[in-house]
Design an enzyme around this catalytic site. Sequence first.
Site, PDB file in Angstrom:
ATOM      1  N   SER A   1       0.811  -1.208   0.000  1.00  0.00           N
ATOM      2  CA  SER A   1       0.000   0.000   0.000  1.00  0.00           C
ATOM      3  C   SER A   1       0.854   1.272   0.000  1.00  0.00           C
ATOM      4  CB  SER A   1      -0.946  -0.053   1.198  1.00  0.00           C
ATOM      5  OG  SER A   1      -2.071   0.725   0.932  1.00  0.00           O
TER       6      SER A   1
ATOM      7  N   TRP B   1     -10.041   0.329  -5.197  1.00  0.00           N
ATOM      8  CA  TRP B   1      -9.477   1.641  -4.843  1.00  0.00           C
ATOM      9  C   TRP B   1      -8.060   1.788  -5.419  1.00  0.00           C
ATOM     10  CZ3 TRP B   1     -11.025   6.142  -3.266  1.00  0.00           C
ATOM     11  CH2 TRP B   1     -10.237   6.987  -2.463  1.00  0.00           C
TER      12      TRP B   1
ATOM     13  N   LYS C   1       4.258   2.111  -2.334  1.00  0.00           N
ATOM     14  CA  LYS C   1       4.675   3.314  -3.071  1.00  0.00           C
ATOM     15  C   LYS C   1       6.117   3.636  -2.665  1.00  0.00           C
ATOM     16  CE  LYS C   1       0.029   5.188  -1.905  1.00  0.00           C
ATOM     17  NZ  LYS C   1      -0.977   4.659  -2.737  1.00  0.00           N
TER      18      LYS C   1
ATOM     19  N   HIS D   1      -7.562  -5.682  -0.081  1.00  0.00           N
ATOM     20  CA  HIS D   1      -6.322  -4.984   0.248  1.00  0.00           C
ATOM     21  C   HIS D   1      -5.587  -5.712   1.375  1.00  0.00           C
ATOM     22  CE1 HIS D   1      -4.150  -1.259  -0.155  1.00  0.00           C
ATOM     23  NE2 HIS D   1      -4.199  -1.023   1.143  1.00  0.00           N
TER      24      HIS D   1
END
Length: 420
Positions: free
Chosen positions: A261, A352, A265, A402
């Site tokens: 998540s 998302w 990044k 997720h």
Amino acid sequence: MKNFLILLVLGTLSFGSPSPAQQVEPNYEESGVPDYSLPDPLRFEAGGQVNHVEDWLERRKELVTLFEKHVYGKSPDWDGELHAETLFENPNFLAGKASRKGVRLHLKRNGREVFFDLLLFYPNTGQPVPAFLGLNFYGNHTLASDAQVPVTEAWIRNNEAMGSSGNRASEAGRGKRIPNWPYEAIISRGYGLVSLYYGEVDPDFDDGFRNGVHALYPEERRNEASWGSIAGWAWGLSRVMDFLESESWIQPEKVAVLGHSRLGKAALWAGAVDTRFALVISNNSGCGGAALSRRKYGETVARINRSFPHWFAANFNQYNENEAALPIDQHQLLALMAPRPVYVASGVEDRWADPRGEFLSCVAASPVYALFGLQGMPVTAQPPVDEPEMGHIGYHVRSGGHGLLPYDWEQYLDFADMHF
Ligand code: GTR
């Protein structure tokens, strides 16, 4: 009854023409993805094609500078002193199969100091081993069921405010994240694992640069292109790498950096700026990670900037609802790993994070691997759920939402076996 029907029709009508509030609902329809064209990783900004690996090395610099300026901000070059302190050591972990130790990394610069604690696991093979390195969300004690690993006090040191927004660590979390960091399976496959709490590197709230690694560089004032928290977390991973290079149990040329998540990044940005990371893994990184910004599917640039103003360079705000103006897109971030292997994983219910946008990013990064004579993403159609594809770019979309799950780890271990 008649009145009821009228109300029902009115209700339907009002859904048909959304109010301004409804218009800002995230888009989860392919038909809602705008037409877009992606900037070419193999074309210089001034025009001119990248035809050879030597050209790519120049183009690569150009792309890193663009990502620094427009997305993540520029991190300072490390010019301080690093000192490692062993906190505890257990050479008989897992009935003697492995070692586990805690190491505190002290970073000193111009009379200022920050520290973060590493938790290291490695098999007792007597030979240096490859390893995975990743930031965790809730503290190192969440990867340990026993009391030897202390609960971090970073949120007390830094600021209470972190407690409300920054995944505050607590004793209640002890051992809870072991399923997300299956060290036993990792060790039995011959790999080490190093993890650290991201809140010690940089607390996850908008603190005006006062805390975490930002505090080492007080002269670096917050400006349009200065480093946000993602760049701070990535910079911390590089400092861990500085330390790992001096460890005898590890093969430092075989370190895979991984993150989930927001920390996915950070792992991607770490891999982009620090080529010592031999393999890079993005787990559900989504917007500002592996997903293409121009698709505006699920989380968008505007949404992420509004929710997390401290994550990126302030310049990134220029692209809120204005993605087409971005000089780069996230496939070019993946391309910055070339020729090193990179793996991107999505969860099918994690809309998302735009699973399809993450896959298309892998496809669009592949021409850079081809320049090296390597196969990037082996397929151009998104693979079915739970059917990984692995070239020098790996991808899977797994069932579920997720999260960093044992299924994901199985693929990462296979991918690492394939490349190391
Ligand atoms: C969400 C954010 C995502 C992702 C996620 C996470 O709230 O919108 O970009 O980073 O947090 O880190 O779990």
